[in-house]
Design a protein around this motif. Sequence first.
Motif, PDB file in Angstrom:
ATOM      1  N   LYS A 150      12.301 -35.815  -2.303  1.00 42.56           N
ATOM      2  CA  LYS A 150      11.774 -37.132  -2.673  1.00 42.56           C
ATOM      3  C   LYS A 150      12.846 -38.002  -3.306  1.00 42.56           C
ATOM      4  O   LYS A 150      12.933 -39.205  -3.031  1.00 42.56           O
ATOM      5  CB  LYS A 150      10.598 -36.971  -3.641  1.00 42.56           C
ATOM      6  N   GLU A 151      13.682 -37.407  -4.165  1.00 41.01           N
ATOM      7  CA  GLU A 151      14.705 -38.190  -4.855  1.00 41.01           C
ATOM      8  C   GLU A 151      15.857 -38.552  -3.925  1.00 41.01           C
ATOM      9  O   GLU A 151      16.382 -39.657  -3.974  1.00 41.01           O
ATOM     10  CB  GLU A 151      15.225 -37.416  -6.072  1.00 41.01           C
ATOM     11  N   ILE A 152      16.279 -37.595  -3.089  1.00 42.99           N
ATOM     12  CA  ILE A 152      17.392 -37.827  -2.167  1.00 42.99           C
ATOM     13  C   ILE A 152      16.806 -37.891  -0.769  1.00 42.99           C
ATOM     14  O   ILE A 152      16.722 -36.887  -0.058  1.00 42.99           O
ATOM     15  CB  ILE A 152      18.456 -36.722  -2.289  1.00 42.99           C
ATOM     16  N   LYS A 153      16.398 -39.058  -0.358  1.00 47.81           N
ATOM     17  CA  LYS A 153      15.768 -39.216   0.943  1.00 47.81           C
ATOM     18  C   LYS A 153      16.845 -39.274   2.021  1.00 47.81           C
ATOM     19  O   LYS A 153      17.785 -40.058   1.932  1.00 47.81           O
ATOM     20  CB  LYS A 153      14.928 -40.483   0.980  1.00 47.81           C
ATOM     21  N   ALA A 154      16.680 -38.427   3.001  1.00 43.81           N
ATOM     22  CA  ALA A 154      17.651 -38.358   4.102  1.00 43.81           C
ATOM     23  C   ALA A 154      16.948 -37.803   5.335  1.00 43.81           C
ATOM     24  O   ALA A 154      15.935 -37.106   5.238  1.00 43.81           O
ATOM     25  CB  ALA A 154      18.847 -37.481   3.731  1.00 43.81           C
ATOM     26  N   GLU A 155      17.488 -38.121   6.489  1.00 41.56           N
ATOM     27  CA  GLU A 155      16.966 -37.606   7.759  1.00 41.56           C
ATOM     28  C   GLU A 155      17.749 -36.392   8.241  1.00 41.56           C
ATOM     29  O   GLU A 155      17.517 -35.911   9.340  1.00 41.56           O
ATOM     30  CB  GLU A 155      17.010 -38.703   8.829  1.00 41.56           C
ATOM     31  N   VAL A 156      18.672 -35.905   7.408  1.00 44.54           N
ATOM     32  CA  VAL A 156      19.526 -34.767   7.748  1.00 44.54           C
ATOM     33  C   VAL A 156      19.422 -33.753   6.621  1.00 44.54           C
ATOM     34  O   VAL A 156      19.276 -34.116   5.442  1.00 44.54           O
ATOM     35  CB  VAL A 156      20.988 -35.237   7.952  1.00 44.54           C
ATOM     36  N   CYS A 157      19.492 -32.467   6.959  1.00 46.66           N
ATOM     37  CA  CYS A 157      19.416 -31.408   5.951  1.00 46.66           C
ATOM     38  C   CYS A 157      20.579 -31.526   4.971  1.00 46.66           C
ATOM     39  O   CYS A 157      21.719 -31.828   5.356  1.00 46.66           O
ATOM     40  CB  CYS A 157      19.438 -30.044   6.646  1.00 46.66           C
ATOM     41  N   HIS A 158      20.322 -31.264   3.687  1.00 46.38           N
ATOM     42  CA  HIS A 158      21.326 -31.436   2.636  1.00 46.38           C
ATOM     43  C   HIS A 158      22.420 -30.372   2.692  1.00 46.38           C
ATOM     44  O   HIS A 158      23.525 -30.605   2.202  1.00 46.38           O
ATOM     45  CB  HIS A 158      20.660 -31.397   1.259  1.00 46.38           C
ATOM     46  N   THR A 159      22.151 -29.222   3.260  1.00 47.10           N
ATOM     47  CA  THR A 159      23.133 -28.132   3.272  1.00 47.10           C
ATOM     48  C   THR A 159      23.819 -27.950   4.621  1.00 47.10           C
ATOM     49  O   THR A 159      25.041 -27.819   4.692  1.00 47.10           O
ATOM     50  CB  THR A 159      22.467 -26.810   2.873  1.00 47.10           C
ATOM     51  N   CYS A 160      23.053 -27.931   5.717  1.00 44.04           N
ATOM     52  CA  CYS A 160      23.638 -27.652   7.032  1.00 44.04           C
ATOM     53  C   CYS A 160      23.797 -28.899   7.894  1.00 44.04           C
ATOM     54  O   CYS A 160      24.498 -28.849   8.916  1.00 44.04           O
ATOM     55  CB  CYS A 160      22.814 -26.603   7.777  1.00 44.04           C
ATOM     56  N   GLY A 161      23.162 -30.009   7.524  1.00 47.07           N
ATOM     57  CA  GLY A 161      23.324 -31.243   8.284  1.00 47.07           C
ATOM     58  C   GLY A 161      22.485 -31.333   9.543  1.00 47.07           C
ATOM     59  O   GLY A 161      22.752 -32.178  10.396  1.00 47.07           O
ATOM     60  N   THR A 162      21.484 -30.488   9.685  1.00 41.13           N
ATOM     61  CA  THR A 162      20.628 -30.527  10.883  1.00 41.13           C
ATOM     62  C   THR A 162      19.601 -31.653  10.747  1.00 41.13           C
ATOM     63  O   THR A 162      18.923 -31.743   9.721  1.00 41.13           O
ATOM     64  CB  THR A 162      19.906 -29.185  11.060  1.00 41.13           C
ATOM     65  N   PRO A 163      19.454 -32.510  11.744  1.00 44.52           N
ATOM     66  CA  PRO A 163      18.439 -33.570  11.647  1.00 44.52           C
ATOM     67  C   PRO A 163      17.023 -32.987  11.706  1.00 44.52           C
ATOM     68  O   PRO A 163      16.765 -32.040  12.444  1.00 44.52           O
ATOM     69  CB  PRO A 163      18.731 -34.462  12.865  1.00 44.52           C
ATOM     70  N   PHE A 164      16.118 -33.554  10.941  1.00 42.74           N
ATOM     71  CA  PHE A 164      14.751 -33.066  10.906  1.00 42.74           C
ATOM     72  C   PHE A 164      13.794 -34.237  10.857  1.00 42.74           C
ATOM     73  O   PHE A 164      14.177 -35.370  10.558  1.00 42.74           O
ATOM     74  CB  PHE A 164      14.529 -32.140   9.701  1.00 42.74           C
ATOM     75  N   GLN A 165      12.527 -33.939  11.153  1.00 45.90           N
ATOM     76  CA  GLN A 165      11.462 -34.926  11.089  1.00 45.90           C
ATOM     77  C   GLN A 165      10.463 -34.517  10.011  1.00 45.90           C
ATOM     78  O   GLN A 165      10.554 -33.429   9.433  1.00 45.90           O
ATOM     79  CB  GLN A 165      10.768 -35.049  12.449  1.00 45.90           C
ATOM     80  N   GLU A 166       9.511 -35.376   9.780  1.00 49.40           N
ATOM     81  CA  GLU A 166       8.520 -35.095   8.730  1.00 49.40           C
ATOM     82  C   GLU A 166       7.610 -33.934   9.110  1.00 49.40           C
ATOM     83  O   GLU A 166       7.102 -33.233   8.240  1.00 49.40           O
ATOM     84  CB  GLU A 166       7.692 -36.360   8.497  1.00 49.40           C
ATOM     85  N   ASP A 167       7.451 -33.705  10.410  1.00 50.76           N
ATOM     86  CA  ASP A 167       6.622 -32.595  10.865  1.00 50.76           C
ATOM     87  C   ASP A 167       7.282 -31.243  10.601  1.00 50.76           C
ATOM     88  O   ASP A 167       6.610 -30.217  10.539  1.00 50.76           O
ATOM     89  CB  ASP A 167       6.343 -32.752  12.364  1.00 50.76           C
ATOM     90  N   ASP A 168       8.605 -31.217  10.426  1.00 56.46           N
ATOM     91  CA  ASP A 168       9.319 -29.968  10.191  1.00 56.46           C
ATOM     92  C   ASP A 168       9.214 -29.477   8.745  1.00 56.46           C
ATOM     93  O   ASP A 168       9.542 -28.326   8.460  1.00 56.46           O
ATOM     94  CB  ASP A 168      10.807 -30.126  10.554  1.00 56.46           C
ATOM     95  N   ILE A 169       8.786 -30.320   7.825  1.00 51.80           N
ATOM     96  CA  ILE A 169       8.696 -29.935   6.408  1.00 51.80           C
ATOM     97  C   ILE A 169       7.425 -29.121   6.188  1.00 51.80           C
ATOM     98  O   ILE A 169       6.321 -29.576   6.497  1.00 51.80           O
ATOM     99  CB  ILE A 169       8.706 -31.185   5.503  1.00 51.80           C
TER     100      ILE A 169
END
Length: 304
Positions: A150-169
């Motif tokens: 929530k604090e760090i909003k991004a469309e990419v994973c913070h550790t591996c950099g894989t793009p994700f969507q809201e359905d993946d959470i």
Amino acid sequence: MGCDGGTIPKRHELVKGPKKVEKVDKDAELVAQWNYCTLSQEILRRPIVACELGRLYNKDAVIEFLLDKSAEKALGKAASHIKSIKNVTELRLSDNPAWEGDRGNTKGDKHDDLQRARFICPVVGLEMNGRHRFCFLRCCGCVFSERALKEIKAEVCHTCGTPFQEDDITVLNGTKEDVETLKRRMEERRVRAKLEKKTKKTKVTESVSKPGVTEECPGPSKMKAGRPEETDSKEKKTTSAPKGAATSGSSSGKAGKPACAAPKRSIADSEESETYKSIFTTHSSAKRSKEESAHWVTHTSYCF
């Protein structure tokens, strides 16, 4: 009426009332959810996986559950929605440096803090002990706290950099409302996958059953004969040759030669390719001059 000691019993001791509802210890429940496998009730150990509803399992326990074909499975209801190993995701967890494990209280003179978690959030540093909401990404398996997403909003994973969507959470060990929403997403995802498989099968069957596909590619009989135009010209010449022979025979009036016999054709005059003609001795490459040809007399020692 009194007992042997002269005591008088009270009403609650003689009359049995309704049973009191036993309250579940919240701390013990959190420890069971975050430190033990939902299926085998053993301590979580790597590799740790999570299902589409956010429950934690040991990967070995899930594999044994899928291989067990018996009708009665222990704790099978907790994993009844897992049909294959593809329905679970292996988690990438960050170790907690402050967690000592079983080595901290070997002598028994210390208090074991059960709320001390083995894993933490790699972004914020919160401990994964049930006090804070945690979630993982289905696309890569990385685990974060909900506060970090929530604090760090991004469309990419913070550790591996894989793009994700809201359905993946997917929320780990969420409330009943979270489980219901995750269950609805899981059912929609599986229905969508079935429809995609059906469309792929229909496309394959249509491509195989097309009649024009077989006509486009020539058969082996046509490939051997070379070009189709050459075969047609050869057939026309062979049919025209006997007619010419019959007319010449009738005009000359010579006896002994059949009218239907076709004259011999030399391969040199045919319309075959040069490589095919070079096989025969009548080709120009097979003919040699007198200088190139050897004499019949041999010059060996035993001939003199």
